[in-house]
Design a protein around this motif. Structure first.
Motif, PDB file in Angstrom:
ATOM      1  N   ALA A  37       0.832  -1.202   0.000  1.00 39.09           N
ATOM      2  CA  ALA A  37       0.000   0.000   0.000  1.00 39.09           C
ATOM      3  C   ALA A  37       0.871   1.259   0.000  1.00 39.09           C
ATOM      4  CB  ALA A  37      -0.932  -0.010   1.206  1.00 39.09           C
ATOM      5  N   MET A  38       1.931   1.255   0.808  1.00 36.29           N
ATOM      6  CA  MET A  38       2.828   2.412   0.864  1.00 36.29           C
ATOM      7  C   MET A  38       3.519   2.638  -0.477  1.00 36.29           C
ATOM      8  SD  MET A  38       4.483   1.765   4.651  1.00 36.29           S
ATOM      9  CE  MET A  38       5.779   2.985   4.418  1.00 36.29           C
ATOM     10  N   SER A  39       3.948   1.555  -1.120  1.00 34.30           N
ATOM     11  CA  SER A  39       4.607   1.682  -2.413  1.00 34.30           C
ATOM     12  C   SER A  39       3.648   2.233  -3.461  1.00 34.30           C
ATOM     13  CB  SER A  39       5.164   0.326  -2.866  1.00 34.30           C
ATOM     14  OG  SER A  39       5.862   0.447  -4.090  1.00 34.30           O
ATOM     15  N   SER A  40       2.388   1.803  -3.402  1.00 41.06           N
ATOM     16  CA  SER A  40       1.402   2.307  -4.372  1.00 41.06           C
ATOM     17  C   SER A  40       1.217   3.813  -4.213  1.00 41.06           C
ATOM     18  CB  SER A  40       0.064   1.581  -4.199  1.00 41.06           C
ATOM     19  OG  SER A  40      -0.653   2.046  -3.074  1.00 41.06           O
ATOM     20  N   LEU A  41       1.266   4.308  -2.980  1.00 38.04           N
ATOM     21  CA  LEU A  41       1.154   5.745  -2.743  1.00 38.04           C
ATOM     22  C   LEU A  41       2.410   6.474  -3.222  1.00 38.04           C
ATOM     23  CD1 LEU A  41      -0.440   5.629   0.814  1.00 38.04           C
ATOM     24  CD2 LEU A  41      -1.544   6.483  -1.254  1.00 38.04           C
ATOM     25  N   GLU A  42       3.566   5.907  -2.943  1.00 42.29           N
ATOM     26  CA  GLU A  42       4.822   6.537  -3.356  1.00 42.29           C
ATOM     27  C   GLU A  42       4.935   6.638  -4.874  1.00 42.29           C
ATOM     28  OE1 GLU A  42       7.439   4.931   0.491  1.00 42.29           O
ATOM     29  OE2 GLU A  42       7.583   3.941  -1.455  1.00 42.29           O
ATOM     30  N   LEU A  43       4.434   5.623  -5.576  1.00 41.51           N
ATOM     31  CA  LEU A  43       4.534   5.592  -7.040  1.00 41.51           C
ATOM     32  C   LEU A  43       3.302   6.177  -7.720  1.00 41.51           C
ATOM     33  CD1 LEU A  43       6.063   2.009  -7.438  1.00 41.51           C
ATOM     34  CD2 LEU A  43       7.247   4.195  -7.802  1.00 41.51           C
ATOM     35  N   ALA A  44       2.312   6.614  -6.926  1.00 44.08           N
ATOM     36  CA  ALA A  44       1.047   7.135  -7.467  1.00 44.08           C
ATOM     37  C   ALA A  44       0.415   6.130  -8.421  1.00 44.08           C
ATOM     38  CB  ALA A  44       1.271   8.485  -8.156  1.00 44.08           C
ATOM     39  N   SER A  45       0.459   4.863  -8.024  1.00 43.61           N
ATOM     40  CA  SER A  45      -0.146   3.784  -8.801  1.00 43.61           C
ATOM     41  C   SER A  45      -1.313   3.244  -7.983  1.00 43.61           C
ATOM     42  CB  SER A  45       0.886   2.676  -9.064  1.00 43.61           C
ATOM     43  OG  SER A  45       0.331   1.626  -9.830  1.00 43.61           O
ATOM     44  N   PRO A  46      -2.552   3.533  -8.360  1.00 47.43           N
ATOM     45  CA  PRO A  46      -3.707   3.204  -7.508  1.00 47.43           C
ATOM     46  C   PRO A  46      -3.825   1.710  -7.206  1.00 47.43           C
ATOM     47  CG  PRO A  46      -4.343   4.654  -9.317  1.00 47.43           C
ATOM     48  CD  PRO A  46      -2.955   4.194  -9.612  1.00 47.43           C
ATOM     49  N   ALA A  47      -3.917   1.390  -5.922  1.00 52.02           N
ATOM     50  CA  ALA A  47      -4.152   0.015  -5.476  1.00 52.02           C
ATOM     51  C   ALA A  47      -5.144   0.048  -4.322  1.00 52.02           C
ATOM     52  CB  ALA A  47      -2.842  -0.649  -5.068  1.00 52.02           C
ATOM     53  N   PRO A  48      -6.354   0.603  -4.556  1.00 53.02           N
ATOM     54  CA  PRO A  48      -7.290   0.820  -3.452  1.00 53.02           C
ATOM     55  C   PRO A  48      -7.809  -0.450  -2.804  1.00 53.02           C
ATOM     56  CG  PRO A  48      -8.346   1.268  -5.564  1.00 53.02           C
ATOM     57  CD  PRO A  48      -6.886   1.094  -5.838  1.00 53.02           C
ATOM     58  N   THR A  49      -7.915  -1.544  -3.549  1.00 56.04           N
ATOM     59  CA  THR A  49      -8.450  -2.774  -2.965  1.00 56.04           C
ATOM     60  C   THR A  49      -7.427  -3.416  -2.033  1.00 56.04           C
ATOM     61  OG1 THR A  49      -9.727  -3.050  -4.998  1.00 56.04           O
ATOM     62  CG2 THR A  49      -9.636  -4.931  -3.503  1.00 56.04           C
ATOM     63  N   ILE A  50      -6.174  -3.374  -2.423  1.00 59.12           N
ATOM     64  CA  ILE A  50      -5.111  -3.860  -1.541  1.00 59.12           C
ATOM     65  C   ILE A  50      -5.065  -3.007  -0.278  1.00 59.12           C
ATOM     66  CG2 ILE A  50      -2.605  -4.101  -1.317  1.00 59.12           C
ATOM     67  CD1 ILE A  50      -2.582  -4.766  -4.366  1.00 59.12           C
ATOM     68  N   THR A  51      -5.151  -1.697  -0.448  1.00 62.79           N
ATOM     69  CA  THR A  51      -5.114  -0.786   0.695  1.00 62.79           C
ATOM     70  C   THR A  51      -6.324  -0.986   1.596  1.00 62.79           C
ATOM     71  OG1 THR A  51      -3.928   0.813  -0.674  1.00 62.79           O
ATOM     72  CG2 THR A  51      -4.911   1.639   1.354  1.00 62.79           C
ATOM     73  N   ALA A  52      -7.500  -1.192   0.997  1.00 62.69           N
ATOM     74  CA  ALA A  52      -8.714  -1.437   1.789  1.00 62.69           C
ATOM     75  C   ALA A  52      -8.570  -2.699   2.626  1.00 62.69           C
ATOM     76  CB  ALA A  52      -9.931  -1.553   0.869  1.00 62.69           C
ATOM     77  N   ALA A  53      -7.893  -3.710   2.082  1.00 63.89           N
ATOM     78  CA  ALA A  53      -7.689  -4.954   2.825  1.00 63.89           C
ATOM     79  C   ALA A  53      -6.769  -4.737   4.022  1.00 63.89           C
ATOM     80  CB  ALA A  53      -7.114  -6.023   1.893  1.00 63.89           C
ATOM     81  N   VAL A  54      -5.755  -3.884   3.848  1.00 57.83           N
ATOM     82  CA  VAL A  54      -4.864  -3.558   4.968  1.00 57.83           C
ATOM     83  C   VAL A  54      -5.643  -2.812   6.046  1.00 57.83           C
ATOM     84  CG1 VAL A  54      -2.794  -2.299   5.672  1.00 57.83           C
ATOM     85  CG2 VAL A  54      -2.825  -3.501   3.473  1.00 57.83           C
ATOM     86  N   TYR A  55      -6.460  -1.848   5.627  1.00 52.14           N
ATOM     87  CA  TYR A  55      -7.270  -1.102   6.593  1.00 52.14           C
ATOM     88  C   TYR A  55      -8.284  -2.004   7.296  1.00 52.14           C
ATOM     89  CZ  TYR A  55      -5.558   3.548   5.280  1.00 52.14           C
ATOM     90  OH  TYR A  55      -4.781   4.663   5.103  1.00 52.14           O
ATOM     91  N   ALA A  56      -8.806  -2.999   6.604  1.00 53.34           N
ATOM     92  CA  ALA A  56      -9.762  -3.918   7.230  1.00 53.34           C
ATOM     93  C   ALA A  56      -9.104  -4.666   8.383  1.00 53.34           C
ATOM     94  CB  ALA A  56     -10.310  -4.899   6.193  1.00 53.34           C
ATOM     95  N   ARG A  57      -7.839  -5.055   8.196  1.00 55.23           N
ATOM     96  CA  ARG A  57      -7.123  -5.727   9.294  1.00 55.23           C
ATOM     97  C   ARG A  57      -6.874  -4.754  10.443  1.00 55.23           C
ATOM     98  NH1 ARG A  57      -2.967 -10.363   7.039  1.00 55.23           N
ATOM     99  NH2 ARG A  57      -4.197 -10.990   5.227  1.00 55.23           N
ATOM    100  N   ALA A  58      -6.546  -3.499  10.084  1.00 55.32           N
ATOM    101  CA  ALA A  58      -6.330  -2.495  11.124  1.00 55.32           C
ATOM    102  C   ALA A  58      -7.622  -2.248  11.909  1.00 55.32           C
ATOM    103  CB  ALA A  58      -5.826  -1.199  10.498  1.00 55.32           C
ATOM    104  N   MET A  59      -8.757  -2.204  11.211  1.00 53.26           N
ATOM    105  CA  MET A  59     -10.042  -2.018  11.887  1.00 53.26           C
ATOM    106  C   MET A  59     -10.363  -3.210  12.783  1.00 53.26           C
ATOM    107  SD  MET A  59     -12.647  -0.055  12.416  1.00 53.26           S
ATOM    108  CE  MET A  59     -12.751   1.162  11.105  1.00 53.26           C
ATOM    109  N   SER A  60     -10.022  -4.401  12.337  1.00 57.70           N
ATOM    110  CA  SER A  60     -10.300  -5.585  13.159  1.00 57.70           C
ATOM    111  C   SER A  60      -9.517  -5.543  14.466  1.00 57.70           C
ATOM    112  CB  SER A  60      -9.963  -6.867  12.379  1.00 57.70           C
ATOM    113  OG  SER A  60      -8.572  -7.137  12.378  1.00 57.70           O
ATOM    114  N   ALA A  61      -8.355  -4.884  14.440  1.00 53.96           N
ATOM    115  CA  ALA A  61      -7.514  -4.802  15.641  1.00 53.96           C
ATOM    116  C   ALA A  61      -8.134  -3.909  16.713  1.00 53.96           C
ATOM    117  CB  ALA A  61      -6.128  -4.288  15.275  1.00 53.96           C
ATOM    118  N   LEU A  62      -9.106  -3.074  16.338  1.00 55.24           N
ATOM    119  CA  LEU A  62      -9.769  -2.180  17.305  1.00 55.24           C
ATOM    120  C   LEU A  62     -10.911  -2.911  18.001  1.00 55.24           C
ATOM    121  CD1 LEU A  62      -9.932   1.065  15.102  1.00 55.24           C
ATOM    122  CD2 LEU A  62      -8.146   0.394  16.730  1.00 55.24           C
TER     123      LEU A  62
END
Length: 505
Positions: free
Chosen positions: A291-316
């Protein structure tokens, strides 16, 4: 004893499995670990499984002993945790006498930029090479997917070994040839090991593989969530749906194991095991790196990023437990059998279309990284080595291989004629699945992000025109005009009565 073909440092789960895999394929391995109990463990396992008279694995007591038992030029494989332990072992090998013509291969989940750094740091001392490994313990033992990168001289040296131990695929069907038997390796088919490129390219490709894996898993979980909560289906009923899906376009390792997880009963409670597993997901960083690399390269990867955020939300978890007592959602009614069948069909198509988009994002990201780093990546070959041995292995990957064989310069998988037709056929169910989940209050961030990615990519005009106007208003960031040559920049004097427009530069 005869000198060994290869040395291994680190005999944890993956190192032990790769060592025994090499032994099964006829290679003699010198094995070392700081924990001598692990050395004894792999020797005992080899004695148990060895069906020949040869000594396949030799235990080592030190780094010096390890180097002494491997034939020159030496190949030493590291299976140690990413980060500082890799450099620590490299320093120990230098102290023990490793030479400039020897090769050290890092098989851990290292950050790709660390691999680039190490190739430069150890240049002249030894050849630092990397091989990203996917497939977990079973894959490492009986056939992983391997993504090697670095000096081509090192690749030519280890290529026969790597292609021997790698997973194999039937070249006609694109399906894995599976044989999980000690001493009986798969020798036929196409190996899932091919040179990726220089300078950490292999670890970058593996990082993106893991990002896609995050997305794939989350998409399956969202389909499960709708069936479990909205359709009020039991885990075994959902498992049956997944098994049916696994006979078609969604045929994959992750769908297969999801069904097995859902069928498992808890011996302590006699309840479905999935219902007593705490809903707090872990992560080891590779999805976040993607997800960080996609932001650095401005290459959209929203579904991968959403999956990372879903795990972060589960941790709450504790916060969610509290919020569940306060925040209100919609009240749903149990659906009829006809509505249930329709929803399951919609979820199937939503999962399929979203999966296409997740892979499109991953391959687009790898293309962006290749341009930024001067790599030449063979995307058909990458899709091929993911067809077996790795976590995201799926029949679907053969279609990606075919797409890049048809057009190696394909800008995005969504533009391939096969995928154009597939999404055109299935997209209405995709849209309905997301709409229904939203109305019912069931989060579907991965499904939704994939659809937003598709809809954004297919539109000639996006609302970024207004956004550029806003940026120019508050920050004089300028904008281009649709009726002027590309690259000509303009600015409006927004605060003046005349609002004069100026061509900049």
């Amino acid at each position: 004893m005869a000198l060994c073909d290869i040395g291994f440092v680190g005999l944890g789960v993956m190192g032990k499995s790769l060592t025994l895999n090499l032994a099964d394929n006829g290679y003699q391995v010198a094995a070392f670990d700081l924990d001598q109990g692990k050395v004894e463990g792999v020797l005992a396992q080899d004695r148990l499984e060895n069906k020949t008279d040869a000594t396949r694995v030799q235990g080592c007591e030190s780094f010096v002993d390890l180097l002494a038992k491997v034939k020159a030029p030496r190949t030493i494989v590291l299976s140690v945790p990413a980060g500082a332990p890799v450099d620590s072992v490299c320093r120990k090998l230098i102290e023990a006498g490793i030479g400039p013509d020897d090769t050290v291969v890092d098989t851990g989940n290292s950050l790709w930029s660390d691999t680039v750094r190490r190739e430069k740091m150890y240049d002249g001392l030894f050849m630092f090479f990397s091989t990203a490994v996917s497939g977990g313990e079973q894959g490492a033992r009986f056939g992983p997917s391997l993504m090697p990168s670095g000096d081509r001289r090192a690749w030519e040296r280890i290529k026969p070994m790597w292609q021997a131990i790698a997973a194999k695929v039937d070249p006609k069907t694109g399906k894995p040839i599976e044989r999980a038997e000690p001493g009986n390796p798969v020798t036929e088919g196409e190996p899932c090991a091919e040179y990726i490129g220089p300078n950490g390219a292999g670890h970058y490709v593996k990082m993106v593989h893991n990002g896609i894996e995050y997305a794939d898993m989350q998409l399956i979980c969202e389909a499960y969530h709708v069936m479990r909560d909205a359709l009020q289906m039991s885990p075994k009923e959902i498992a049956a749906v997944f098994r049916e899906w696994n006979q078609g376009v969604l045929d994959s390792y992750l769908i297969e194991i999801s069904a097995e997880v859902l069928e498992e009963m808890d011996s302590a409670t006699d309840a479905p095991l999935v219902d007593v597993i705490l809903d707090r997901a872990g992560q080891k960083g590779t999805g976040m790196w993607t997800a960080m690399s996609s932001l650095e390269l401005a290459s959209p990867a929203p579904t991968i990023t959403a999956a990372v955020y879903a795990r972060a939300m589960s941790a709450l978890k504790s916060e969610r437990v509290h919020a569940a007592c306060i925040l209100l959602g919609p009240q749903g009614e149990k659906p009829s059998e006809a509505e249930k069948a329709a929803t399951i069909a919609q979820l199937h198509d939503a999962l399929y279309c979203s999966k296409i988009c997740a892979y499109a994002q991953g391959f687009q990201l790898m293309a962006s990284a290749a341009r930024a780093n001067g790599w030449t990546l063979d995307f058909a070959a990458i899709a091929k080595i993911w067809r077996a041995g790795c976590i995201i292995r799926a029949v679907f990957l053969q279609k990606i291989t075919d797409a890049y064989v048809r057009n190696e310069d394909l800008a995005n998988l969504l533009l391939d004629p096969f995928f154009v037709d597939e999404i055109a056929t299935h997209q209405m169910n995709w849209r309905k699945a997301i709409a229904n989940a939203t109305v019912l209050g069931i989060p579907c961030g991965a499904f939704s992000s994939a659809l937003a990615y598709y809809d954004s990519y297919r539109l000639e005009t996006l609302p970024a025109n207004l956004l550029q106007g806003q940026r120019d208003y508050f920050g004089a960031h300028t904008f281009e005009r649709t009726d002027a040559p590309a690259g000509e920049m303009y600015h409006v004097e927004w605060g003046t009565a005349e609002r004069a427009m100026h061509k900049m530069g």
